[in-house]
Design a protein around this motif. Structure first.
Motif, PDB file in Angstrom:
ATOM      1  N   GLY A  36      61.110  33.953  26.781  1.00 48.61           N
ATOM      2  CA  GLY A  36      60.827  35.297  27.262  1.00 48.61           C
ATOM      3  C   GLY A  36      61.504  35.612  28.581  1.00 48.61           C
ATOM      4  O   GLY A  36      61.205  36.622  29.208  1.00 48.61           O
ATOM      5  N   TYR A  82      66.159  37.949  30.165  1.00 42.34           N
ATOM      6  CA  TYR A  82      66.636  38.952  31.109  1.00 42.34           C
ATOM      7  C   TYR A  82      66.459  38.553  32.562  1.00 42.34           C
ATOM      8  O   TYR A  82      67.018  39.174  33.449  1.00 42.34           O
ATOM      9  N   ARG A  83      65.681  37.477  32.788  1.00 45.52           N
ATOM     10  CA  ARG A  83      65.526  37.047  34.177  1.00 45.52           C
ATOM     11  C   ARG A  83      66.823  36.440  34.672  1.00 45.52           C
ATOM     12  O   ARG A  83      67.200  36.583  35.820  1.00 45.52           O
ATOM     13  N   GLY A 138      58.904  39.634  25.321  1.00 49.64           N
ATOM     14  CA  GLY A 138      59.994  38.842  25.871  1.00 49.64           C
ATOM     15  C   GLY A 138      60.947  39.640  26.745  1.00 49.64           C
ATOM     16  O   GLY A 138      61.995  39.146  27.138  1.00 49.64           O
ATOM     17  N   GLN A 139      60.596  40.881  27.059  1.00 54.39           N
ATOM     18  CA  GLN A 139      61.524  41.694  27.853  1.00 54.39           C
ATOM     19  C   GLN A 139      60.935  42.082  29.198  1.00 54.39           C
ATOM     20  O   GLN A 139      61.372  43.051  29.819  1.00 54.39           O
ATOM     21  N   TYR A 140      59.963  41.332  29.669  1.00 56.34           N
ATOM     22  CA  TYR A 140      59.367  41.577  30.986  1.00 56.34           C
ATOM     23  C   TYR A 140      60.455  41.714  32.033  1.00 56.34           C
ATOM     24  O   TYR A 140      60.469  42.647  32.828  1.00 56.34           O
ATOM     25  N   TYR A 141      61.388  40.757  32.035  1.00 54.50           N
ATOM     26  CA  TYR A 141      62.396  40.770  33.091  1.00 54.50           C
ATOM     27  C   TYR A 141      63.490  41.796  32.870  1.00 54.50           C
ATOM     28  O   TYR A 141      64.262  42.082  33.781  1.00 54.50           O
ATOM     29  N   ARG A 142      63.547  42.363  31.667  1.00 58.33           N
ATOM     30  CA  ARG A 142      64.558  43.394  31.463  1.00 58.33           C
ATOM     31  C   ARG A 142      64.191  44.635  32.265  1.00 58.33           C
ATOM     32  O   ARG A 142      65.043  45.333  32.781  1.00 58.33           O
TER      33      ARG A 142
END
Lengths: 225, 236
Positions: free
Chosen positions: A79, A82-83, B92-96
Motif C-alpha cells: 500500500g 505512491y509513498r 493502497g493509495q493513501y500516499y497518492r
C-alpha cells in the motif's frame, strides 16, 4: 517519550533502507536506459532499424528484471507504492518513451499502456505502471519524432514523413480527449502539438518540392482540422 | 525501413485507450475534489480551535479555554472519518493523495498536542493522537512524519506562551516548559533525521528551547522563582 522515539527510529530506518534499495535499482535502470538510448540513436544515422532494435531490445529484459526487483522491494510495505513512487517516476517515464519509440519503429503503432506493462512484467495490482508516467513517457517519445523525420529526409526516405504526420495527428487527437489535470502532463501534451507542427513543416517542405512519390500522397492527409 | 503501414492500428484504439484513461483520471479528480472539500472544513475547525487557544496567552483559565477548543476535536474526528471513507474507494493509495492533507494534518496535530500539554503537561503520543482523531485503521492512519512535524509546530508555540505566563506572574511555568522541551529535544535527537523539512523543524525546536531557557534564566536571576523545585533542576 524515548520509547516512542525508539519505535519511530525503527520505522524511519526501515523507510530509509527501502529508499536506498530503490535508489540502487533506479540507478541501474538509468544505465540500461542509456544503453538503450545509445543503440537507438543509430536510427538517426540510417542504420537499419531491425539491427538497431535487436541491440536495444537486450535492455528490455534487463529492465524487466529491474522492475521485478522494485516490485519485490515494495512487497515489504504494501500500500505504499505512491509513498516511494517519486524515486522511480522519471526513470520509468524515460523507459516508457524508449520502449514506445522502439515499438513505433517496429510496427508504426502506439505502444499501449497494457502492452508497456506486459513488456516490463508490470502487471500485478501491487506494482503497476502509473498512467501519468505512461502518458508522460509517450510525450517524450513524441519529442523524438521531429528529429527522426528530418534525418529520414536527409536519407532521402521522403514517404516516411506522411507516416509520421498521420501517427502524430492521431496521437494528438487521442490525447486531446484526455481530461488532464496534472500541470506537468498538460505542458508535455502541448509539446506534442509542437512536435506535430514541426513534422508537418517537414512534410510540407518535402511535398512542395515534389519529392513525395508514393501513391498515398494523393489521398493526402488533407488540411489539418 | 518501417514495417508495412497496412498493419497500422486504427486511431480508434488510441482513442479507446484515452477513454479508459479518462475514466481513471476523472475518478482521481473527483476524489481530489472530495478531499479538498473536507480539508477546507478541517482548516475551519483548526482555525476555530486556534482562536480559542489563543486566549491562554491572555491568561484566560486553561480549563475554560480547553473546553471550547475541544468541541472542534469531535468535528475533526468526523472529518477524518469522511476522509477515510473516501480513501476506501481506492485501497493502497493513501500516499497518492497524502500530499493533499499533509499540512492540515500537521496543523491539527500541533493544536491537539498543545491542548494535551496544557491539560496534562505531557507529550501527546502518536497513538494517542490517532485515537483522538479516530485514526486507527491500517488503511487510514496518522503518518509518522506528519505527527513529528506537528509536534515541532507545537514546540514553536511554547516560547510565546512562556513569556505571557511570566507577564501574568506565573513564574513557575518557565521551569516546567524548560523541562518538557529538554526531554522532547532529547527524544527527538534520538531520531536519525535526514536532512529535510522535518530535520529543519527539529532544528527549530532547539531554538525554541533556547528561548525558553532564556526566559527561565531571566526569571531565576531576578529571584522570582518561589517553588522548591528550582533547586533540583541543574544546568543543561
Amino acid at each position: 517519550m524515548e520509547n516512542q522515539s525508539k519505535e519511530f527510529i525503527l520505522q524511519l530506518e526501515k523507510s530509509e533502507r527501502l529508499r536506498q534499495s530503490i535508489r540502487a535499482v533506479s540507478l541501474e535502470m538509468e544505465s540500461a536506459t542509456l544503453l538503450m538510448q545509445s543503440s537507438l540513436l543509430l536510427v538517426h544515422q540510417s542504420r537499419p532499424v531491425p539491427e538497431v532494435l535487436e541491440k536495444a531490445k537486450v535492455q528490455i529484459d534487463v529492465l524487466k528484471g529491474l522492475f521485478h526487483r522494485l516490485a519485490e522491494i515494495l512487497q515489504e510495505c504494501r500500500g505504499q507504492y505512491y509513498r516511494y513512487h517519486g524515486d522511480w517516476r522519471s526513470e520509468t517515464q524515460m523507459v516508457v518513451s524508449k520502449l514506445a519509440f522502439m515499438h513505433w519503429l517496429e510496427t508504426g503503432n502506439l505502444l499501449m499502456h497494457k502492452e508497456a506493462e506486459e513488456k516490463l512484467g508490470l502487471d500485478s495490482s501491487e506494482f503497476f505502471l502509473d498512467i501519468e508516467d505512461y502518458l508522460i513517457g509517450i510525450c517524450f517519445m513524441s519529442n523524438e519524432l521531429p528529429r527522426y523525420v528530418v534525418n529520414r529526409v536527409i536519407a532521402e526516405d521522403y514517404d516516411f514523413t506522411i507516416k509520421v504526420v498521420k501517427f502524430l495527428r492521431d496521437l494528438y487527437v487521442a490525447f486531446r480527449m484526455l481530461n488532464l489535470r496534472n500541470d506537468f502532463l498538460r505542458k508535455k501534451f502541448d509539446g506534442i502539438k509542437y512536435d506535430l507542427t514541426k513534422v508537418e513543416e517537414v512534410y510540407y517542405n518535402v511535398k512542395i518540392r515534389g519529392l513525395i512519390t508514393s501513391g498515398d500522397s494523393s489521398q493526402d492527409l488533407g488540411m489539418q482540422t
